[in-house]
Design a protein around this motif. Structure first.
Motif, PDB file in Angstrom:
ATOM      1  N   ALA A   1       0.835  -1.209   0.000  1.00 21.93           N
ATOM      2  CA  ALA A   1       0.000   0.000   0.000  1.00 21.93           C
ATOM      3  C   ALA A   1       0.868   1.257   0.000  1.00 21.93           C
ATOM      4  O   ALA A   1       0.581   2.227  -0.715  1.00 21.93           O
ATOM      5  CB  ALA A   1      -0.917  -0.010   1.212  1.00 21.93           C
ATOM      6  N   HIS A   2       1.920   1.231   0.803  1.00 20.82           N
ATOM      7  CA  HIS A   2       2.844   2.372   0.861  1.00 20.82           C
ATOM      8  C   HIS A   2       3.560   2.552  -0.489  1.00 20.82           C
ATOM      9  O   HIS A   2       3.704   3.679  -0.988  1.00 20.82           O
ATOM     10  CB  HIS A   2       3.871   2.155   1.966  1.00 20.82           C
ATOM     11  CG  HIS A   2       4.880   3.251   2.081  1.00 20.82           C
ATOM     12  ND1 HIS A   2       4.571   4.508   2.574  1.00 20.82           N
ATOM     13  CD2 HIS A   2       6.206   3.295   1.738  1.00 20.82           C
ATOM     14  CE1 HIS A   2       5.647   5.269   2.534  1.00 20.82           C
ATOM     15  NE2 HIS A   2       6.653   4.566   2.040  1.00 20.82           N
ATOM     16  N   ALA A   3       3.977   1.438  -1.080  1.00 22.84           N
ATOM     17  CA  ALA A   3       4.674   1.498  -2.376  1.00 22.84           C
ATOM     18  C   ALA A   3       3.749   2.041  -3.467  1.00 22.84           C
ATOM     19  O   ALA A   3       4.179   2.818  -4.326  1.00 22.84           O
ATOM     20  CB  ALA A   3       5.179   0.108  -2.750  1.00 22.84           C
ATOM     21  N   TRP A   4       2.458   1.645  -3.413  1.00 21.55           N
ATOM     22  CA  TRP A   4       1.491   2.132  -4.406  1.00 21.55           C
ATOM     23  C   TRP A   4       1.270   3.638  -4.253  1.00 21.55           C
ATOM     24  O   TRP A   4       1.171   4.355  -5.253  1.00 21.55           O
ATOM     25  CB  TRP A   4       0.184   1.382  -4.247  1.00 21.55           C
ATOM     26  CG  TRP A   4      -0.926   1.886  -5.115  1.00 21.55           C
ATOM     27  CD1 TRP A   4      -1.998   2.629  -4.745  1.00 21.55           C
ATOM     28  CD2 TRP A   4      -1.060   1.684  -6.530  1.00 21.55           C
ATOM     29  NE1 TRP A   4      -2.811   2.900  -5.817  1.00 21.55           N
ATOM     30  CE2 TRP A   4      -2.253   2.329  -6.929  1.00 21.55           C
ATOM     31  CE3 TRP A   4      -0.296   1.029  -7.494  1.00 21.55           C
ATOM     32  CZ2 TRP A   4      -2.699   2.336  -8.246  1.00 21.55           C
ATOM     33  CZ3 TRP A   4      -0.749   1.030  -8.811  1.00 21.55           C
ATOM     34  CH2 TRP A   4      -1.931   1.678  -9.182  1.00 21.55           C
ATOM     35  N   ARG A   5       1.195   4.104  -3.012  1.00 20.65           N
ATOM     36  CA  ARG A   5       1.013   5.545  -2.783  1.00 20.65           C
ATOM     37  C   ARG A   5       2.204   6.350  -3.296  1.00 20.65           C
ATOM     38  O   ARG A   5       2.042   7.461  -3.797  1.00 20.65           O
ATOM     39  CB  ARG A   5       0.796   5.823  -1.295  1.00 20.65           C
ATOM     40  CG  ARG A   5      -0.582   5.456  -0.783  1.00 20.65           C
ATOM     41  CD  ARG A   5      -0.848   6.075   0.578  1.00 20.65           C
ATOM     42  NE  ARG A   5       0.080   5.570   1.588  1.00 20.65           N
ATOM     43  CZ  ARG A   5      -0.141   4.513   2.351  1.00 20.65           C
ATOM     44  NH1 ARG A   5      -1.282   3.833   2.205  1.00 20.65           N
ATOM     45  NH2 ARG A   5       0.729   4.125   3.260  1.00 20.65           N
ATOM     46  N   GLU A   6       3.404   5.778  -3.150  1.00 21.96           N
ATOM     47  CA  GLU A   6       4.628   6.480  -3.563  1.00 21.96           C
ATOM     48  C   GLU A   6       4.966   6.274  -5.040  1.00 21.96           C
ATOM     49  O   GLU A   6       5.912   6.869  -5.552  1.00 21.96           O
ATOM     50  CB  GLU A   6       5.814   5.996  -2.711  1.00 21.96           C
ATOM     51  CG  GLU A   6       5.657   6.259  -1.220  1.00 21.96           C
ATOM     52  CD  GLU A   6       5.614   7.745  -0.885  1.00 21.96           C
ATOM     53  OE1 GLU A   6       6.325   8.513  -1.563  1.00 21.96           O
ATOM     54  OE2 GLU A   6       4.855   8.134   0.028  1.00 21.96           O
ATOM     55  N   LEU A   7       4.191   5.445  -5.738  1.00 22.18           N
ATOM     56  CA  LEU A   7       4.486   5.114  -7.132  1.00 22.18           C
ATOM     57  C   LEU A   7       4.267   6.339  -8.032  1.00 22.18           C
ATOM     58  O   LEU A   7       3.222   6.988  -7.958  1.00 22.18           O
ATOM     59  CB  LEU A   7       3.586   3.966  -7.593  1.00 22.18           C
ATOM     60  CG  LEU A   7       4.058   3.145  -8.796  1.00 22.18           C
ATOM     61  CD1 LEU A   7       5.326   2.373  -8.458  1.00 22.18           C
ATOM     62  CD2 LEU A   7       2.951   2.188  -9.234  1.00 22.18           C
ATOM     63  N   PRO A   8       5.225   6.683  -8.896  1.00 20.36           N
ATOM     64  CA  PRO A   8       5.058   7.826  -9.806  1.00 20.36           C
ATOM     65  C   PRO A   8       3.903   7.584 -10.785  1.00 20.36           C
ATOM     66  O   PRO A   8       3.613   6.436 -11.136  1.00 20.36           O
ATOM     67  CB  PRO A   8       6.394   7.891 -10.557  1.00 20.36           C
ATOM     68  CG  PRO A   8       7.351   7.113  -9.721  1.00 20.36           C
ATOM     69  CD  PRO A   8       6.555   6.057  -9.032  1.00 20.36           C
ATOM     70  N   PRO A   9       3.230   8.653 -11.230  1.00 17.15           N
ATOM     71  CA  PRO A   9       2.106   8.500 -12.176  1.00 17.15           C
ATOM     72  C   PRO A   9       2.479   7.739 -13.438  1.00 17.15           C
ATOM     73  O   PRO A   9       1.656   6.986 -13.977  1.00 17.15           O
ATOM     74  CB  PRO A   9       1.736   9.956 -12.502  1.00 17.15           C
ATOM     75  CG  PRO A   9       2.201  10.744 -11.321  1.00 17.15           C
ATOM     76  CD  PRO A   9       3.428  10.051 -10.819  1.00 17.15           C
ATOM     77  N   SER A  10       3.707   7.916 -13.917  1.00 17.83           N
ATOM     78  CA  SER A  10       4.126   7.212 -15.143  1.00 17.83           C
ATOM     79  C   SER A  10       4.161   5.695 -14.938  1.00 17.83           C
ATOM     80  O   SER A  10       3.863   4.928 -15.860  1.00 17.83           O
ATOM     81  CB  SER A  10       5.508   7.703 -15.572  1.00 17.83           C
ATOM     82  OG  SER A  10       6.461   7.511 -14.521  1.00 17.83           O
ATOM     83  N   ASP A  11       4.528   5.241 -13.708  1.00 20.82           N
ATOM     84  CA  ASP A  11       4.564   3.804 -13.412  1.00 20.82           C
ATOM     85  C   ASP A  11       3.170   3.258 -13.106  1.00 20.82           C
ATOM     86  O   ASP A  11       2.912   2.058 -13.266  1.00 20.82           O
ATOM     87  CB  ASP A  11       5.487   3.539 -12.223  1.00 20.82           C
ATOM     88  CG  ASP A  11       6.953   3.823 -12.568  1.00 20.82           C
ATOM     89  OD1 ASP A  11       7.283   3.820 -13.771  1.00 20.82           O
ATOM     90  OD2 ASP A  11       7.758   4.068 -11.642  1.00 20.82           O
ATOM     91  N   ARG A  12       2.280   4.128 -12.654  1.00 18.57           N
ATOM     92  CA  ARG A  12       0.902   3.706 -12.384  1.00 18.57           C
ATOM     93  C   ARG A  12       0.100   3.532 -13.664  1.00 18.57           C
ATOM     94  O   ARG A  12      -0.846   2.740 -13.701  1.00 18.57           O
ATOM     95  CB  ARG A  12       0.192   4.765 -11.526  1.00 18.57           C
ATOM     96  CG  ARG A  12       0.442   4.664 -10.057  1.00 18.57           C
ATOM     97  CD  ARG A  12      -0.583   5.520  -9.334  1.00 18.57           C
ATOM     98  NE  ARG A  12      -0.285   5.632  -7.924  1.00 18.57           N
ATOM     99  CZ  ARG A  12      -1.154   6.067  -7.018  1.00 18.57           C
ATOM    100  NH1 ARG A  12      -2.347   6.429  -7.396  1.00 18.57           N
ATOM    101  NH2 ARG A  12      -0.819   6.149  -5.754  1.00 18.57           N
ATOM    102  N   GLN A  13       0.454   4.290 -14.672  1.00 19.42           N
ATOM    103  CA  GLN A  13      -0.348   4.365 -15.890  1.00 19.42           C
ATOM    104  C   GLN A  13      -0.661   3.000 -16.516  1.00 19.42           C
ATOM    105  O   GLN A  13      -1.811   2.743 -16.883  1.00 19.42           O
ATOM    106  CB  GLN A  13       0.362   5.265 -16.919  1.00 19.42           C
ATOM    107  CG  GLN A  13      -0.484   5.620 -18.140  1.00 19.42           C
ATOM    108  CD  GLN A  13      -1.743   6.370 -17.766  1.00 19.42           C
ATOM    109  OE1 GLN A  13      -1.706   7.261 -16.936  1.00 19.42           O
ATOM    110  NE2 GLN A  13      -2.860   5.991 -18.375  1.00 19.42           N
ATOM    111  N   PRO A  14       0.314   2.088 -16.661  1.00 19.13           N
ATOM    112  CA  PRO A  14      -0.012   0.784 -17.273  1.00 19.13           C
ATOM    113  C   PRO A  14      -1.097   0.020 -16.505  1.00 19.13           C
ATOM    114  O   PRO A  14      -1.969  -0.603 -17.122  1.00 19.13           O
ATOM    115  CB  PRO A  14       1.331   0.035 -17.234  1.00 19.13           C
ATOM    116  CG  PRO A  14       2.360   1.093 -17.141  1.00 19.13           C
ATOM    117  CD  PRO A  14       1.750   2.204 -16.368  1.00 19.13           C
TER     118      PRO A  14
END
Length: 270
Positions: free
Chosen positions: A77-90
């Protein structure tokens, strides 16, 4: 035996006619639910976050073999919150595409259902929503310090004798404890009944204070239905008394000021 069990579960409703109707409705609803929950029914797509967890959970488990699932979930959950938008996009793009496909498949699936099956589907959806709402409400009440419910005489007896009870499994222990309770003399049971009565008074007193506090902080939805109107009336009464007292307090200085200024006027005139 099934009717007897239902009578125990639903003590407020008596009569074999109701039990038969209740059993029949359950069986029909269960049958329809089984039919519409077949392999043809589209499955809900995964969210972007769940996709991320599914990909990274094995890696976290391999890197941290000694920590619990709960700790791994917190890390994810912490890693997902800190994930950059570019890495979240896929993940978000894949979730959006599957969600659109799911809506189309669900529309085709519903078109094949009979009116009775559609009604069962709606009822199932309402029941799941009510269950989720109740679970959220329970979690919120626990966080806000809701008092523990009062125990019955048998509950108190079990808590005192569970450790030394015979049996390997929990079910075995409970069965033996129930048999012991049945054989217990009335004079011995009386002590547990008295403890249960005291615990009931404790619960009611704590609940009264807790519900008053919930009303103060704006959580009337967590108050028991039978007490909502009563607490609302008490709040209105207190509010009226407070406003009345405030108005009297404000009027007193004005009156005293006028009274004290009158002699001065008279003296100046003399």
């Amino acid at each position: 035996m099934a009717a007897a069990l239902l009578a125990r579960v639903l003590p407020s409703v008596s009569g074999p006619r109701y039990l038969l109707r209740y059993s029949h409705n359950c069986l029909v609803e269960k049958w329809f639910s089984k039919c519409i929950s077949s392999d043809n029914r589209p499955k809900l797509p995964l969210t972007a976050y769940i996709r991320f967890c599914k990909d990274h959970q094995p890696i976290y488990r391999k890197q941290n073999p000694d920590i619990s699932i709960l700790d791994i979930t917190k890390k994810l959950a912490h890693a997902w919150r800190e994930l950059p938008p570019s890495d979240r996009q896929p993940y978000e793009t894949a979730a959006t595409l599957e969600r659109q496909a799911y809506k189309e498949q669900m529309a085709k699936y519903k078109a094949q259902l009979t009116p009775a099956q559609e009604e069962v589907l709606k009822e199932e959806k309402r029941r799941k929503a009510a269950k989720r709402k109740a679970a959220r409400k329970k979690r919120q009440s626990t966080v806000l310090g809701k008092p523990k419910r009062s125990r019955t005489a048998f509950n108190i007896f079990v808590s005192e004798h569970f450790q030394e009870a015979k049996g390997v499994s929990i079910q075995g222990k409970m069965k033996n404890l129930f048999e012991e309770w049945q054989k217990l003399a009335s004079s011995q049971k009386q002590m547990y009944y008295q403890l249960a009565e005291d615990d009931k008074i404790r619960y009611e007193n704590e609940m009264k204070s807790w519900e008053e506090h919930m009303a103060e902080i704006g959580h009337e939805d967590l108050i028991r239905y039978k007490n909502r109107r009563k607490i609302s009336k008490e709040k209105k009464t207190v509010r009226k008394a407070t406003s009345k007292k405030r108005s009297i307090t404000l009027e007193k200085p004005l009156g005293s000021k006028r009274a004290s200024s009158a002699p001065n006027v008279k003296k100046s005139e003399e």
